[in-house]
Design a protein around this motif. Structure first.
Motif, PDB file in Angstrom:
ATOM      1  N   LEU A 163     -10.429   1.336   0.023  1.00 43.98           N
ATOM      2  CA  LEU A 163      -9.180   2.049   0.284  1.00 43.98           C
ATOM      3  C   LEU A 163      -9.469   3.527   0.509  1.00 43.98           C
ATOM      4  O   LEU A 163     -10.291   4.123  -0.199  1.00 43.98           O
ATOM      5  N   PHE A 190      -3.383   0.293   5.415  1.00 45.88           N
ATOM      6  CA  PHE A 190      -3.761   1.312   4.435  1.00 45.88           C
ATOM      7  C   PHE A 190      -3.053   2.638   4.729  1.00 45.88           C
ATOM      8  O   PHE A 190      -2.555   3.304   3.820  1.00 45.88           O
ATOM      9  N   TYR A 194       0.851  -1.194   0.000  1.00 41.98           N
ATOM     10  CA  TYR A 194       0.000   0.000   0.000  1.00 41.98           C
ATOM     11  C   TYR A 194       0.881   1.236   0.000  1.00 41.98           C
ATOM     12  O   TYR A 194       1.911   1.276   0.687  1.00 41.98           O
TER      13      TYR A 194
END
Length: 253
Positions: free
Chosen positions: A204, A68, A35
């Protein structure tokens, strides 16, 4: 033995060795998925972040949210986030936090976590078990080890074939490499499907991007190498056997 068969076997052995190295490297590294997120405004809750991430009773939603937000990476065995070094002022602004002040901290999935049920709504135990995600996760964890085991067993049979000075047992080596390729392909497919299903349930955040990492790419490359090695092993064994049978029949005649 004909030079064609010797060449085919040498190429197959090289492909097998490369695919084994790639598969072992992909299993042992933590970059199946990465990420990319902007630097947080502050790290004032750093201790809380660490407590949540290294919790012995993990909440899927909690640790994925941290992945994230903090440039996380995920492997088959571990999950990692990037946070400031303890020796640096963790309360400094992101403009003052240089890359040299950041470290990657990882936490290993336990065996029980690998077989833990996934829920329809991640983190909410009251929403029921999501069987599809649960078994996709288990398969993506188990199949790479099955693939590696099949290849090692195939190599053992190949050594026995060399000791016996016969190419015929290498058919078994080729079949095992083909099965290993199927397992690797299945693992990659399960991982992609699991990631897509997870992101459907946990969107996300804005400005956060996810991408498959180089560990995942190694597994993807390993599968076709296994199939090519399998094809060469089987071709060499079958063709050599056929020519030997024809030569024997010619001599008898």
């Amino acid at each position: 033995m004909d030079n064609r068969f010797a060449t085919a076997l040498v190429i197959a052995c090289v492909l097998s060795l490369i695919s084994t190295i790639y598969m072992a490297a992909s299993i042992g590294t933590d970059f199946w998925y990465e990420y990319r997120s902007p630097a947080p405004e502050n790290f004032s809750d750093l201790n809380k972040i660490r407590d949540e991430f290294f919790d012995s009773d993990p909440d899927e939603k909690s640790y994925n949210d941290l992945l994230f937000r903090y440039n996380g990476t995920v492997g088959l065995w571990r999950r990692c986030i990037t946070v400031p070094n303890k020796s640096t002022p963790w309360y400094s602004s992101p403009e003052k936090t240089e890359s040299s002040d950041l470290i990657t901290e990882c936490f290993s999935f336990t065996l029980s976590e690998q077989f833990m049920e996934k829920y329809i709504e991640p983190g909410n135990h009251n929403t029921g078990i999501d069987l599809l995600r649960t078994y996709l996760w288990r398969c993506q964890f188990l199949l790479p080890f099955v693939s590696l085991g099949l290849m090692c067993f195939g190599a053992l049979i190949g050594l026995c074939a060399c000791a016996c000075r016969s190419l015929y047992p290498t058919i078994a080596t080729g079949v095992l490499h083909f099965l290993a390729g199927l397992c690797t392909l299945g693992s990659v497919s399960c991982y992609v499907a699991g990631i897509e299903l997870l992101h459907q349930k946990l969107q996300l955040p804005e400005n956060v991007k996810g991408e498959f990492g180089w560990s995942f790419c190694l597994a993807c490359v390993s599968a076709p190498l296994q199939f090519m090695a399998a094809a060469l092993f089987i071709w060499a064994a079958r063709t050599n056997r056929k020519e030997y049978t024809l030569m024997k029949a010619y001599r008898v005649a």
